[in-house]
Design a protein around this motif. Structure first.
Motif, PDB file in Angstrom:
ATOM      1  N   ALA A 122      39.098 -14.208  40.094  1.00 52.66           N
ATOM      2  CA  ALA A 122      38.875 -14.107  41.539  1.00 52.66           C
ATOM      3  C   ALA A 122      38.782 -12.664  42.011  1.00 52.66           C
ATOM      4  CB  ALA A 122      39.979 -14.834  42.295  1.00 52.66           C
ATOM      5  N   SER A 123      39.399 -11.743  41.282  1.00 54.70           N
ATOM      6  CA  SER A 123      39.372 -10.334  41.685  1.00 54.70           C
ATOM      7  C   SER A 123      38.147  -9.603  41.152  1.00 54.70           C
ATOM      8  CB  SER A 123      40.628  -9.613  41.207  1.00 54.70           C
ATOM      9  OG  SER A 123      40.634  -9.513  39.790  1.00 54.70           O
ATOM     10  N   SER A 124      37.338 -10.298  40.350  1.00 50.24           N
ATOM     11  CA  SER A 124      36.151  -9.680  39.768  1.00 50.24           C
ATOM     12  C   SER A 124      34.944  -9.878  40.680  1.00 50.24           C
ATOM     13  CB  SER A 124      35.854 -10.304  38.402  1.00 50.24           C
ATOM     14  OG  SER A 124      34.609  -9.858  37.892  1.00 50.24           O
ATOM     15  N   GLU A 125      34.060  -8.888  40.698  1.00 52.07           N
ATOM     16  CA  GLU A 125      32.808  -9.034  41.437  1.00 52.07           C
ATOM     17  C   GLU A 125      31.871 -10.007  40.732  1.00 52.07           C
ATOM     18  OE1 GLU A 125      30.910  -5.357  42.272  1.00 52.07           O
ATOM     19  OE2 GLU A 125      32.581  -4.545  43.433  1.00 52.07           O
ATOM     20  N   ALA A 126      32.144 -10.299  39.472  1.00 55.87           N
ATOM     21  CA  ALA A 126      31.289 -11.187  38.678  1.00 55.87           C
ATOM     22  C   ALA A 126      32.174 -12.213  37.962  1.00 55.87           C
ATOM     23  CB  ALA A 126      30.473 -10.379  37.682  1.00 55.87           C
ATOM     24  N   ALA A 128      31.914 -15.309  36.896  1.00 54.88           N
ATOM     25  CA  ALA A 128      31.388 -16.074  35.765  1.00 54.88           C
ATOM     26  C   ALA A 128      31.377 -15.238  34.492  1.00 54.88           C
ATOM     27  CB  ALA A 128      29.977 -16.577  36.078  1.00 54.88           C
ATOM     28  N   TRP A 129      30.967 -13.991  34.611  1.00 51.25           N
ATOM     29  CA  TRP A 129      30.907 -13.113  33.431  1.00 51.25           C
ATOM     30  C   TRP A 129      32.322 -12.803  32.919  1.00 51.25           C
ATOM     31  CZ3 TRP A 129      27.388 -13.220  37.306  1.00 51.25           C
ATOM     32  CH2 TRP A 129      26.028 -13.288  36.940  1.00 51.25           C
ATOM     33  N   LYS A 130      33.259 -12.632  33.831  1.00 49.43           N
ATOM     34  CA  LYS A 130      34.656 -12.411  33.446  1.00 49.43           C
ATOM     35  C   LYS A 130      35.208 -13.630  32.715  1.00 49.43           C
ATOM     36  CE  LYS A 130      38.744 -10.253  33.797  1.00 49.43           C
ATOM     37  NZ  LYS A 130      39.033  -8.968  33.133  1.00 49.43           N
ATOM     38  N   LEU A 131      34.888 -14.819  33.208  1.00 48.57           N
ATOM     39  CA  LEU A 131      35.343 -16.054  32.571  1.00 48.57           C
ATOM     40  C   LEU A 131      34.762 -16.200  31.167  1.00 48.57           C
ATOM     41  CD1 LEU A 131      36.823 -18.792  32.696  1.00 48.57           C
ATOM     42  CD2 LEU A 131      34.753 -19.740  33.764  1.00 48.57           C
ATOM     43  N   VAL A 132      33.480 -15.940  31.034  1.00 44.37           N
ATOM     44  CA  VAL A 132      32.837 -16.095  29.723  1.00 44.37           C
ATOM     45  C   VAL A 132      33.361 -15.066  28.732  1.00 44.37           C
ATOM     46  CG1 VAL A 132      30.627 -15.949  28.483  1.00 44.37           C
ATOM     47  CG2 VAL A 132      30.798 -17.228  30.626  1.00 44.37           C
ATOM     48  N   GLU A 133      33.639 -13.869  29.198  1.00 41.74           N
ATOM     49  CA  GLU A 133      34.246 -12.863  28.322  1.00 41.74           C
ATOM     50  C   GLU A 133      35.554 -13.396  27.744  1.00 41.74           C
ATOM     51  OE1 GLU A 133      35.458  -8.135  28.521  1.00 41.74           O
ATOM     52  OE2 GLU A 133      35.603  -9.344  30.345  1.00 41.74           O
ATOM     53  N   GLY A 134      36.364 -14.033  28.593  1.00 38.44           N
ATOM     54  CA  GLY A 134      37.631 -14.594  28.132  1.00 38.44           C
ATOM     55  C   GLY A 134      37.445 -15.768  27.196  1.00 38.44           C
ATOM     56  N   ILE A 135      36.528 -16.670  27.536  1.00 33.55           N
ATOM     57  CA  ILE A 135      36.285 -17.830  26.670  1.00 33.55           C
ATOM     58  C   ILE A 135      35.759 -17.381  25.318  1.00 33.55           C
ATOM     59  CG2 ILE A 135      34.947 -19.943  26.359  1.00 33.55           C
ATOM     60  CD1 ILE A 135      34.931 -20.287  29.387  1.00 33.55           C
ATOM     61  N   ARG A 214      12.710  -8.064  40.934  1.00 34.21           N
ATOM     62  CA  ARG A 214      12.876  -7.783  39.507  1.00 34.21           C
ATOM     63  C   ARG A 214      12.125  -8.819  38.668  1.00 34.21           C
ATOM     64  NH1 ARG A 214      15.731  -4.430  36.370  1.00 34.21           N
ATOM     65  NH2 ARG A 214      16.464  -5.148  34.335  1.00 34.21           N
ATOM     66  N   LYS A 215      11.420  -8.341  37.649  1.00 36.41           N
ATOM     67  CA  LYS A 215      10.591  -9.236  36.840  1.00 36.41           C
ATOM     68  C   LYS A 215      11.381  -9.980  35.776  1.00 36.41           C
ATOM     69  CE  LYS A 215       6.344  -6.595  37.540  1.00 36.41           C
ATOM     70  NZ  LYS A 215       5.236  -5.822  36.892  1.00 36.41           N
ATOM     71  N   ALA A 216      12.399  -9.352  35.232  1.00 34.81           N
ATOM     72  CA  ALA A 216      13.190  -9.993  34.176  1.00 34.81           C
ATOM     73  C   ALA A 216      14.158 -11.006  34.781  1.00 34.81           C
ATOM     74  CB  ALA A 216      13.967  -8.939  33.392  1.00 34.81           C
ATOM     75  N   ALA A 217      14.423 -12.086  34.038  1.00 40.65           N
ATOM     76  CA  ALA A 217      15.418 -13.078  34.457  1.00 40.65           C
ATOM     77  C   ALA A 217      16.757 -12.713  33.820  1.00 40.65           C
ATOM     78  CB  ALA A 217      14.984 -14.481  34.040  1.00 40.65           C
ATOM     79  N   ASP A 218      17.364 -11.633  34.320  1.00 39.95           N
ATOM     80  CA  ASP A 218      18.575 -11.121  33.703  1.00 39.95           C
ATOM     81  C   ASP A 218      19.683 -10.966  34.755  1.00 39.95           C
ATOM     82  OD1 ASP A 218      17.701  -8.956  35.188  1.00 39.95           O
ATOM     83  OD2 ASP A 218      17.387  -7.619  33.479  1.00 39.95           O
ATOM     84  N   ARG A 219      20.784 -10.350  34.356  1.00 43.65           N
ATOM     85  CA  ARG A 219      21.942 -10.231  35.250  1.00 43.65           C
ATOM     86  C   ARG A 219      21.596  -9.442  36.514  1.00 43.65           C
ATOM     87  NH1 ARG A 219      28.130  -8.425  33.548  1.00 43.65           N
ATOM     88  NH2 ARG A 219      28.912  -8.092  35.681  1.00 43.65           N
ATOM     89  N   LYS A 220      20.826  -8.374  36.388  1.00 42.14           N
ATOM     90  CA  LYS A 220      20.459  -7.597  37.565  1.00 42.14           C
ATOM     91  C   LYS A 220      19.649  -8.441  38.544  1.00 42.14           C
ATOM     92  CE  LYS A 220      20.554  -2.955  35.521  1.00 42.14           C
ATOM     93  NZ  LYS A 220      19.739  -1.747  35.177  1.00 42.14           N
ATOM     94  N   ALA A 221      18.811  -9.318  38.011  1.00 38.60           N
ATOM     95  CA  ALA A 221      18.025 -10.198  38.876  1.00 38.60           C
ATOM     96  C   ALA A 221      18.922 -11.203  39.583  1.00 38.60           C
ATOM     97  CB  ALA A 221      16.958 -10.917  38.058  1.00 38.60           C
ATOM     98  N   VAL A 222      19.926 -11.718  38.884  1.00 38.61           N
ATOM     99  CA  VAL A 222      20.882 -12.643  39.505  1.00 38.61           C
ATOM    100  C   VAL A 222      21.589 -11.962  40.672  1.00 38.61           C
ATOM    101  CG1 VAL A 222      22.980 -14.005  39.149  1.00 38.61           C
ATOM    102  CG2 VAL A 222      21.251 -13.923  37.359  1.00 38.61           C
ATOM    103  N   VAL A 223      22.029 -10.735  40.451  1.00 37.67           N
ATOM    104  CA  VAL A 223      22.727  -9.987  41.500  1.00 37.67           C
ATOM    105  C   VAL A 223      21.797  -9.741  42.677  1.00 37.67           C
ATOM    106  CG1 VAL A 223      23.823  -7.791  42.067  1.00 37.67           C
ATOM    107  CG2 VAL A 223      24.357  -8.930  39.898  1.00 37.67           C
TER     108      VAL A 223
END
Length: 251
Positions: A122-126, A128-135, A214-223
């Protein structure tokens, strides 16, 4: 633009959407742990044709005897043949890798949500990415030796760049709480903290609408895309996932 997105979201975000979408699988359960595992596993194979995804999710839930939590904790997956296919490039060996890690998470924390709390996503700006790092860390430690190929089939490893579409979709299911399609069984984060599940189709639709440069379907595009959608609905930006799906079907 807001009027278009709101009207399309209202049209698609309806009970009729459920029957043809993998969200139907976690919705079949009432117990939180079953819902979590069904959501995570169904989302993990949610790429390609929706009809095929739902067919293969149904087969995977049957493989788990329609009791995902019990199946994970009882280690029934250890008897599976490694090379039997579940969905496209996802095989039993990948399911086994995933389940071993999930068993560790549930044994230590009781639920995936409590694991997310322990990670303080909850304290992370991202979140989902924090959760996946842990998993990913737990999955690697629960599988010795850890296979890079197997790990990458379960969850993305390139967290600096991945759009994390499938996990963002699973979190939408678990967190959004309007009582229509999504389940809203998690309160570890709020709908305002969710990110759009970005795939090629959502990206193309968003560019057509001028919502994404953004042309790529990547994290920067999600943001970039989620930031734009938050301008229209800061408390619930991923409601527009439904809108982009509906508009994309028309384009």
């Amino acid at each position: 633009m807001k009027d278009l997105l709101d009207s399309e979201a209202a049209r698609i975000n309806s009970p009729a959407f459920i029957a043809d979408d993998p969200v139907q699988f976690p919705r079949r359960y009432e117990e939180l742990r079953d819902i979590e595992i069904a959501a995570l596993m169904s989302a993990s194979i949610a790429w390609g044709n929706r009809k095929m995804i739902c067919r293969d999710c149904a087969r995977m839930m049957a493989l788990m005897d329609h009791q995902p939590y019990s199946y994970v904790m009882d280690e029934g997956y250890e008897d599976l043949s490694d090379d039997e296919n579940i969905h496209r490039t996802f095989f039993n060996r990948h399911l086994k890798y995933y389940c071993r890690g999930l068993r560790e998470i549930y044994a230590r924390h009781g639920s995936l949500q409590q694991f997310a709390r322990a990670l303080d996503i909850a304290s992370s700006e991202a979140p989902a990415w924090k959760l996946v790092e842990g998993i990913n860390s737990v999955l690697a430690s629960a599988n010795t030796p850890a296979s890079a190929e197997t790990a990458s089939r379960c969850l993305p490893q390139n967290l600096a760049t991945t759009a994390l579409k499938r996990v963002n979709m699973a979190l939408r299911w678990l967190v959004r709480n309007d009582g229509i399609v999504d389940l809203g069984v998690w309160d570890v984060i709020t709908p305002a903290q969710l990110y759009i599940p970005l795939d090629v189709h959502v990206g193309n639709t968003s560019r057509e609408l001028g919502l994404l440069s953004r042309k790529a379907a990547d994290r920067k595009a999600v943001v970039e895309l989620t930031s734009r959608l938050r301008e229209f609905n800061p408390k619930d930006p991923t409601i527009y996932d439904f809108a982009l799906f509906g508009i994309g079907m028309k384009l």
